[in-house]
Design a protein around this motif. Sequence first.
Motif, PDB file in Angstrom:
ATOM      1  N   ILE A  22      -6.244   3.488  -3.099  1.00 30.32           N
ATOM      2  CA  ILE A  22      -4.942   4.155  -3.053  1.00 30.32           C
ATOM      3  C   ILE A  22      -5.090   5.626  -3.412  1.00 30.32           C
ATOM      4  N   ALA A  34       2.366   1.750  -3.494  1.00 33.11           N
ATOM      5  CA  ALA A  34       1.324   2.222  -4.404  1.00 33.11           C
ATOM      6  C   ALA A  34       0.974   3.679  -4.117  1.00 33.11           C
ATOM      7  N   GLN A  94       0.833  -1.200   0.000  1.00 32.17           N
ATOM      8  CA  GLN A  94       0.000   0.000   0.000  1.00 32.17           C
ATOM      9  C   GLN A  94       0.869   1.251   0.000  1.00 32.17           C
ATOM     10  N   THR A 113      -4.671  -2.922  -2.113  1.00 31.40           N
ATOM     11  CA  THR A 113      -4.101  -1.941  -3.044  1.00 31.40           C
ATOM     12  C   THR A 113      -5.074  -1.608  -4.175  1.00 31.40           C
TER      13      THR A 113
END
Length: 388
Positions: free
Chosen positions: A311, A80, A77, A306
């Motif tokens: 995101i 990203a 995460q 993700t």
Amino acid sequence: MGRVGVLLLNLGGPDKLEDVGPFLYNLFSDPEIIRLPFRWLQRPLAWFIASRRVKTSQENYKQIGGGSPLRRITEAQGEALREQLSDLGKEANIYVGMRYWHPYTEEAIAQLTQDEIDKLVILPLYPQFSISTSGSSFRLLEKLWQEDPKLQNLEYTVIPSWYKQRNYLQAMAELIAQEIDQFPNPDDVHIFFSAHGVPKSYVEEAGDPYQQEIEECTYLIMQTLNRPNAHTLAYQSRVGPVEWLQPYTEDALKELGAQGVKDIVVVPISFVSEHIETLQEIDIEYREIAEEAGIHNFRRAPAPNTHPVFIRALADLVIEALEQPNFKLSQAAQMKKRVKMYPPESWEWGMTTSAEVWNGRIAMLGFIALIIELVTGHGLLHMIGLLQ
């Protein structure tokens, strides 16, 4: 603005089976989890709890691959998020700080201090605020800031909760929609929101906004989804003799089964990453309860992980935080009043809960009476029996 850093906060969990014992020991060695009247009792009690529970906990982690995926997912995460911010013209260093396992919050702080960050955004990966999750991390950070002169010169801002964020709601709606659309009659599928529970006293006595934020978040997700499906909100992972937020997930599933519900999609509303409570508690334990209750078509919406829209939500939060006045840890960590953990004594009791702890089944409020018995020399055999 200079060099920007983003600190992602989460609870952490054992990466592999060999980590379970040390993880439990470290957890219960922390006075933030159990505040005892005698400091010397902290480590022996932590060793006792960990040694009694480690095998059972390891068996639960074996069911999900031998360890928690929380670190891997959180770091994914973070990467990203870094890429998304870069695409939006905002360069930032991303740091992951876990509360109870590697990489610890202290490790992340040491790294960002070394990197000479000029402005830091503190972003908990808990959409809804609770004194036992975001609040616990904020109190730790506040302590670190007070002790380190270098940190006192670092400009920072805190995002206390973000359950209303538009793209977060959209991501949740998309994840739910992709599951209910797998059924022959999508509009008839019951949407079952399951949130991590907290003791009722947190809300009623300490003024924790968690329940209100969970309920409002559920409403906003359903509004964003814009489908005619019926839905339920319940709370999982309760334990001990004290009253927790209700309805309890297992009871609500049984009640829906008795009403004739056959198709259900469970939504882990308070979690943004897969971990023991989604992969083991919901996918295995609650699935069995649902099937026994007659709910044979059981699916679960994945955690956001993700998901691109999720995101983007995190990136928007960071950018908005950088453009707004700073929000301080002292503001984020404060509580309306102390939680009454037990009838008052001449010393203070207190504890917090966590999601990755003891298979999501052990919470310290339910354990406090046994600790009192132990401290006063009673109930040792009772405690040993509980932990087997």
